[in-house]
Design a protein around this motif. Structure first.
Motif, PDB file in Angstrom:
ATOM      1  N   ARG A  76       0.797  -1.134   0.170  1.00 37.17           N
ATOM      2  CA  ARG A  76      -0.355   0.152   0.559  1.00 37.17           C
ATOM      3  C   ARG A  76       0.829   1.139   0.227  1.00 37.17           C
ATOM      4  NH1 ARG A  76      -3.181  -1.248   4.254  1.00 37.17           N
ATOM      5  NH2 ARG A  76      -4.505  -2.367   3.254  1.00 37.17           N
ATOM      6  N   LYS A  77       1.536   1.363   1.115  1.00 43.96           N
ATOM      7  CA  LYS A  77       3.339   2.602   0.685  1.00 43.96           C
ATOM      8  C   LYS A  77       3.517   2.707  -0.734  1.00 43.96           C
ATOM      9  CE  LYS A  77       3.722   2.132   5.288  1.00 43.96           C
ATOM     10  NZ  LYS A  77       4.997   1.804   6.641  1.00 43.96           N
ATOM     11  N   LEU A  78       3.973   1.407  -0.652  1.00 47.44           N
ATOM     12  CA  LEU A  78       4.843   1.623  -2.182  1.00 47.44           C
ATOM     13  C   LEU A  78       3.733   1.998  -3.579  1.00 47.44           C
ATOM     14  CD1 LEU A  78       7.007   0.892  -4.496  1.00 47.44           C
ATOM     15  CD2 LEU A  78       5.938  -1.345  -4.565  1.00 47.44           C
ATOM     16  N   LEU A  79       2.426   1.119  -3.371  1.00 45.33           N
ATOM     17  CA  LEU A  79       1.898   2.472  -4.248  1.00 45.33           C
ATOM     18  C   LEU A  79       1.278   3.458  -4.114  1.00 45.33           C
ATOM     19  CD1 LEU A  79      -0.375   1.632  -6.605  1.00 45.33           C
ATOM     20  CD2 LEU A  79      -2.191   0.778  -5.049  1.00 45.33           C
ATOM     21  N   ALA A  80       1.241   4.182  -2.947  1.00 46.04           N
ATOM     22  CA  ALA A  80       0.909   5.569  -2.545  1.00 46.04           C
ATOM     23  C   ALA A  80       2.596   6.102  -3.174  1.00 46.04           C
ATOM     24  CB  ALA A  80       0.906   6.086  -1.273  1.00 46.04           C
ATOM     25  N   SER A  81       3.616   5.678  -3.180  1.00 40.57           N
ATOM     26  CA  SER A  81       4.399   6.343  -3.299  1.00 40.57           C
ATOM     27  C   SER A  81       4.776   6.008  -4.715  1.00 40.57           C
ATOM     28  CB  SER A  81       6.045   5.085  -2.848  1.00 40.57           C
ATOM     29  OG  SER A  81       6.903   6.419  -3.614  1.00 40.57           O
ATOM     30  N   ASP A  95       1.968   8.975  -6.247  1.00 42.76           N
ATOM     31  CA  ASP A  95       2.662  10.664  -6.276  1.00 42.76           C
ATOM     32  C   ASP A  95       3.281  10.591  -6.859  1.00 42.76           C
ATOM     33  OD1 ASP A  95       0.534   9.931  -3.482  1.00 42.76           O
ATOM     34  OD2 ASP A  95       2.119   9.738  -2.096  1.00 42.76           O
ATOM     35  N   ALA A  96       4.531   9.573  -7.219  1.00 42.42           N
ATOM     36  CA  ALA A  96       5.788  10.393  -7.910  1.00 42.42           C
ATOM     37  C   ALA A  96       5.483   9.833  -9.832  1.00 42.42           C
ATOM     38  CB  ALA A  96       6.995   9.102  -7.580  1.00 42.42           C
ATOM     39  N   ARG A  97       4.119   9.566 -10.107  1.00 40.06           N
ATOM     40  CA  ARG A  97       3.833   9.706 -10.909  1.00 40.06           C
ATOM     41  C   ARG A  97       2.723  10.822 -11.044  1.00 40.06           C
ATOM     42  NH1 ARG A  97       6.962   7.045 -15.595  1.00 40.06           N
ATOM     43  NH2 ARG A  97       4.684   7.175 -16.515  1.00 40.06           N
ATOM     44  N   PRO A  98       2.352  11.549 -11.788  1.00 42.95           N
ATOM     45  CA  PRO A  98       0.264  12.404 -12.249  1.00 42.95           C
ATOM     46  C   PRO A  98       0.571  11.516 -13.164  1.00 42.95           C
ATOM     47  CG  PRO A  98       2.370  13.862 -12.340  1.00 42.95           C
ATOM     48  CD  PRO A  98       3.056  12.613 -11.855  1.00 42.95           C
TER      49      PRO A  98
END
Length: 166
Positions: free
Chosen positions: A152-157, A160-163
């Protein structure tokens, strides 16, 4: 205990020692697992005579329980509008979805599951869920919870990094 990703990192370290490949320890494994799961899942879907593209649209309509315009399907599935329209036309020809006029957009339409689709997607969804459970059988509940949290954290990261991923 090493794996193929460790081998890739070792090989790269020999030919390009200045490149930091530490991210491959995670990204490489996520991508490899995704490809393997997708391949197994596609085999299960073929037994139900459903393609991945069919399954994605039908299961989205099933789980939301709402008719959707093709543009919303495309956004939800991260697919092109043209590709989604082509998929919907194929599903309509097979009697799995119906297109009705969109009351809020006179030029558009809504896509709805047919009873035939519900009879197809239910067993396919159950089979995919069973496959996924079997693939995770070696993980304890604690490991599953920890892995879920980290992914879940990886997906959020990544989001967030790729609009363009949003």
């Amino acid at each position: 205990m090493g794996d193929a990703i460790d081998d890739v990192q070792d090989q790269l370290a020999r030919v390009r020692p200045g490149i930091d490949t530490s991210s491959a320890a995670i990204i490489g494994r996520v991508m490899t697992v995704a490809r393997m799961v997708q391949s197994e899942s596609n085999a299960v879907l073929r037994r139900h005579e459903v393609t991945r593209a069919d399954f994605d649209i039908l299961s989205l309509l099933l789980r939301t329980g709402e008719p959707m315009p093709p543009t919303q399907l495309a956004v939800q599935l991260h697919t092109s509008g043209a590709g989604t329209t082509k998929r919907v036309q194929k599903l309509e020809a097979a009697g799995l979805v119906e297109r009705t006029n969109n009351p809020t957009d006179g030029r558009g339409f809504l896509v709805t599951l047919t009873p035939k689709a519900e009879a197809v997607i239910g067993p396919a969804l159950e089979s995919v869920a069973e496959l996924e459970r079997s693939l995770l059988a070696s993980l304890s509940n604690t490991d599953r919870t920890a892995l879920t949290d980290q992914l879940r954290k990886l997906l959020a990261s990544v989001t967030d990094a790729r609009p363009s991923v949003r």
